[in-house]
Write a protein that holds these residues in place. Structure first.
Motif, PDB file in Angstrom:
ATOM      1  N   TYR A 382     -13.948  73.618 164.407  1.00  0.00           N
ATOM      2  CA  TYR A 382     -14.210  75.097 163.801  1.00  0.00           C
ATOM      3  C   TYR A 382     -15.312  74.691 162.867  1.00  0.00           C
ATOM      4  O   TYR A 382     -16.063  75.998 162.538  1.00  0.00           O
ATOM      5  CB  TYR A 382     -13.298  75.876 163.501  1.00  0.00           C
ATOM      6  CG  TYR A 382     -12.109  75.134 162.517  1.00  0.00           C
ATOM      7  CD1 TYR A 382     -12.465  75.176 161.156  1.00  0.00           C
ATOM      8  CD2 TYR A 382     -11.153  74.246 163.004  1.00  0.00           C
ATOM      9  CE1 TYR A 382     -11.680  74.461 160.270  1.00  0.00           C
ATOM     10  CE2 TYR A 382     -10.266  73.638 162.261  1.00  0.00           C
ATOM     11  CZ  TYR A 382     -10.410  73.695 160.804  1.00  0.00           C
ATOM     12  OH  TYR A 382      -9.728  72.935 160.020  1.00  0.00           O
ATOM     13  N   MET A 407      -9.252  65.672 157.003  1.00  0.00           N
ATOM     14  CA  MET A 407      -8.219  66.821 157.306  1.00  0.00           C
ATOM     15  C   MET A 407      -7.128  66.850 156.174  1.00  0.00           C
ATOM     16  O   MET A 407      -6.829  65.913 155.354  1.00  0.00           O
ATOM     17  CB  MET A 407      -7.456  66.247 158.714  1.00  0.00           C
ATOM     18  CG  MET A 407      -8.301  66.130 159.722  1.00  0.00           C
ATOM     19  SD  MET A 407      -7.753  65.369 161.085  1.00  0.00           S
ATOM     20  CE  MET A 407      -6.385  66.736 161.695  1.00  0.00           C
ATOM     21  N   GLY A 433      -3.998  70.986 163.754  1.00  0.00           N
ATOM     22  CA  GLY A 433      -3.876  69.416 163.367  1.00  0.00           C
ATOM     23  C   GLY A 433      -3.807  69.169 161.698  1.00  0.00           C
ATOM     24  O   GLY A 433      -2.956  68.801 161.108  1.00  0.00           O
ATOM     25  N   GLY A 434      -4.686  69.809 161.227  1.00  0.00           N
ATOM     26  CA  GLY A 434      -5.202  69.838 159.756  1.00  0.00           C
ATOM     27  C   GLY A 434      -4.043  70.387 159.177  1.00  0.00           C
ATOM     28  O   GLY A 434      -3.741  70.100 157.835  1.00  0.00           O
ATOM     29  N   ALA A 461      -4.212  70.832 169.838  1.00  0.00           N
ATOM     30  CA  ALA A 461      -4.909  69.376 170.218  1.00  0.00           C
ATOM     31  C   ALA A 461      -5.572  68.972 168.934  1.00  0.00           C
ATOM     32  O   ALA A 461      -5.994  70.012 167.877  1.00  0.00           O
ATOM     33  CB  ALA A 461      -5.867  69.554 171.298  1.00  0.00           C
ATOM     34  N   TYR A 528     -11.760  76.577 173.120  1.00  0.00           N
ATOM     35  CA  TYR A 528     -12.881  75.669 172.666  1.00  0.00           C
ATOM     36  C   TYR A 528     -13.970  75.114 173.872  1.00  0.00           C
ATOM     37  O   TYR A 528     -14.442  74.171 173.767  1.00  0.00           O
ATOM     38  CB  TYR A 528     -12.119  74.448 172.073  1.00  0.00           C
ATOM     39  CG  TYR A 528     -12.121  74.411 170.624  1.00  0.00           C
ATOM     40  CD1 TYR A 528     -12.905  75.117 169.786  1.00  0.00           C
ATOM     41  CD2 TYR A 528     -11.054  73.882 170.030  1.00  0.00           C
ATOM     42  CE1 TYR A 528     -12.712  75.174 168.515  1.00  0.00           C
ATOM     43  CE2 TYR A 528     -10.882  73.866 168.552  1.00  0.00           C
ATOM     44  CZ  TYR A 528     -11.477  74.619 167.927  1.00  0.00           C
ATOM     45  OH  TYR A 528     -11.440  74.646 166.333  1.00  0.00           O
TER      46      TYR A 528
END
Ligand code: TPP
Ligand code: MG
Length: 551
Positions: A382, A407, A433-434, A461, A528
């Protein structure tokens, strides 16, 4: 007075108001000195977050933020934050404890040579070995961190020096420093280049976002009327709504903004820092680049300016504008390309697909964030969409890290932005994730009573890597994971959480969260598939004159 008290007095002298910390037993004298000082101790739940917050303080104010940890394991947890501040040019002071250096009663327990570890990650790394040197070393540390090019400094305070009786030495007074201006010869040369240019373009790089520069830059661009684009970290340094804005170079080549870059014959690169992913690639042919910066250009394969204007950027640009204002008939030569670039970037911003497209998410976030609101990004797919599509109107209102691109910094950086700007809307935007790399800091945010909304883009993901994997022709493998129920996760921290259930649900969910105040978590599923469709296929087709559709 002991060493720790002398140290804390020196920090007060620098105007330090808070220290972000996970203390250890080696810091206890220091913590006691803090308790009796004007400085607030803010404990975080991981040292990395303490460093990200301190670095962001430096980034947003120009005054070094301070973090504190124990020796060995705690200090090692600062290393990512150190690199974040070093690459991002953010002034920060990291103070770490150490076992006593005058005797070794615990032998080598927990001992890591942190000064050597920190040396390549900092501008200065130093072990304090005598109380008498503390005032001057602390002053030197702040001077080093805050002068251009800004960055982190590490000071190690061994526990016996912290506890040792210290002479009552006064702190070294702080005084303002005016930087030298670009020389008349350099100004003349730069002016001649610009006068000769047929299709000039201004680029605003990372250093253009220094907090003190916004007004000078806006004035320069307005006086010269040369259209501008920015790098990811240069976003917002001149009003994005200005009629001269040509776009943001989120990719290194072949994006729509490169229509203008590729046609320019002169690029005035203000504050470009080559830590950023290149905004364009210099080659054997192509435009002349005039580098304007606090420091000379760093030469790279893809960046080797042919002329430089080095000095205090704001006042030097004013002198340059004095030589040029009203004398540039070609200033707006590339402006007509704006109509080809900006509408393409705004494409599909209101599409009603669910899960939401990145374009729609960027669009809806912009709807609920006022001009002075601050959006802080973690690192994921993003980031490219926000850098490319999110229009900024005020400096430092889209905080992203295109330097270390780590991240885990999104939430802590947003927390710092919220602490510094209690009256402004602050939004952290994180991937699933981050976010989970530092989500424990939600507790810190709640304890600090921050007003902060955290938006989690859920694709289950490591989406960015999954996209690269696909773009490079590899099979889809190994990038997916499960997630906690984010609403329940929010509730576990005692905060409100919501999940966006329809394409039209994001803007109202954010609005509700901001209106209520406090810390809120909003999870939004993201589609995505647009990554490949736009960032690969469409841009490739635009280059070859095709229609951008996938076969
Ligand atoms: C600390 C760290 N580890 C790994 C990476 C490499 N990396 C860059 S983006 C990314 C995926 C991010 O996933 P997520 O946060 O879910 O965002 P998404 O791309 O899915 O939106 C990874 C693993 C990194 N930049 N930083
Ligand atoms: Mg993800």
């Amino acid at each position: 007075m002991n060493g720790a008290e002398l140290f804390v007095a020196a920090l007060e002298n620098e105007g330090v108001q808070q220290i972000f910390a996970v203390p250890g037993e080696e810091n206890l004298d220091f913590v006691e000195a803090l308790r009796r000082s004007s400085i607030k101790l803010v404990v975080t739940r991981h040292e990395q977050a303490a460093a990200f917050m301190a670095a962001t303080h430096g980034r947003l104010t120009g005054r070094a933020g301070v973090c504190l940890t124990t020796l060995g394991p705690g200090a090692l947890n600062l290393t990512t934050g150190a690199a974040y501040a070093l690459l991002g040019a953010m002034p920060m002071i990291m103070i770490t404890g150490q076992k006593g250096i005058l005797s070794r009663k615990q032998a080598a327990f927990q001992m890591v040579d942190m000064v050597s570890t920190m040396r390549p990650l900092t501008k200065m790394a130093h072990q304090i070995v005598s109380t008498a040197t503390i005032p001057s070393i602390v002053r030197e540390a702040f001077r080093t961190a805050q002068e251009e090019r800004r960055g982190p400094v590490h000071l190690e305070l061994p526990e016996d020096i912290a506890g040792e009786a210290a002479p009552a030495i006064a702190p070294v007074p702080v005084h303002p420093i005016e930087l030298p201006l670009a020389s008349p010869a350099a100004l003349d040369r730069a002016a001649a280049l610009i006068l000769k240019a047929e299709r000039p373009l201004v680029m605003l790089g990372a250093a253009a976002s220094r907090p003190q520069l916004a007004e000078d830059l806006s004035r320069f661009v307005k006086r010269l009327q040369i259209p501008f684009f920015n790098t990811q970290m240069g976003k917002g340094s001149v009003s994005g709504g200005s009629g001269l804005y040509m776009g943001t170079a989120a990719l290194s080549e072949r994006d729509y903004v490169h229509l203008a870059i590729d046609r320019a014959d002169l690029i005035i690169a203000i504050g470009h820092d080559t830590v950023e992913k290149p905004p364009f690639l210099m080659g054997p042919s192509g435009p002349i680049v005039l580098h304007v910066g606090y420091l000379p250009a760093t030469v790279e394969e893809v960046y080797f300016p042919q002329a430089e204007l080095v000095g205090d950027v704001g006042p030097s640009l004013a002198l340059l504008a004095d030589r040029l204002e009203g004398r540039l008939p070609n200033a707006g030569a590339l402006l007509n390309l704006r109509g080809e670039i900006l509408p393409r970037i705004g494409d599909r911003a209101d599409e009603s697909r669910y899960p939401l497209t990145p374009q729609r998410i960027v669009h809806d976030v912009r709807q609920v964030i006022p001009e002075d609101g601050i959006v802080c990004l973690d690192n994921g797919m993003y980031k490219i969409w926000f850098a490319r599509n999110y229009r900024t109107h005020v400096a430092n209102t889209l905080l992203l890290d295109n330097a270390l691109a780590t991240m885990g910094a999104g939430l802590p950086s947003a927390m710092m932005a919220a602490m510094l700007n209690p009256g402004r809307r602050v939004l952290a935007v994180c991937g699933d994730g981050g976010f989970m790399m530092n989500s424990q800091e939600l507790e810190t945010a709640v304890r600090l009573k921050l007003n902060l909304v955290v938006l989690i883009l859920q694709d289950n993901a490591y989406g960015m890597i999954r996209w690269k994997q696909a773009a490079d022709g590899y099979p889809d493998f190994g990038m997916t994971f499960g997630n906690p129920d984010f609403v329940a996760y929010a509730h576990a921290y005692g905060i409100k959480g919501s999940r966006v259930e329809s394409a039209d649900g994001l803007a109202p969910a954010l609005e509700t969260a901001f209106s209520a105040g406090g810390v809120h978590l909003v999870a939004v599923p993201v589609d995505y598939s647009e990554n490949m469709r736009v960032l690969v296929d469409e841009l490739r087709a635009a280059q070859t004159g095709g229609d951008g559709k996938r076969g």
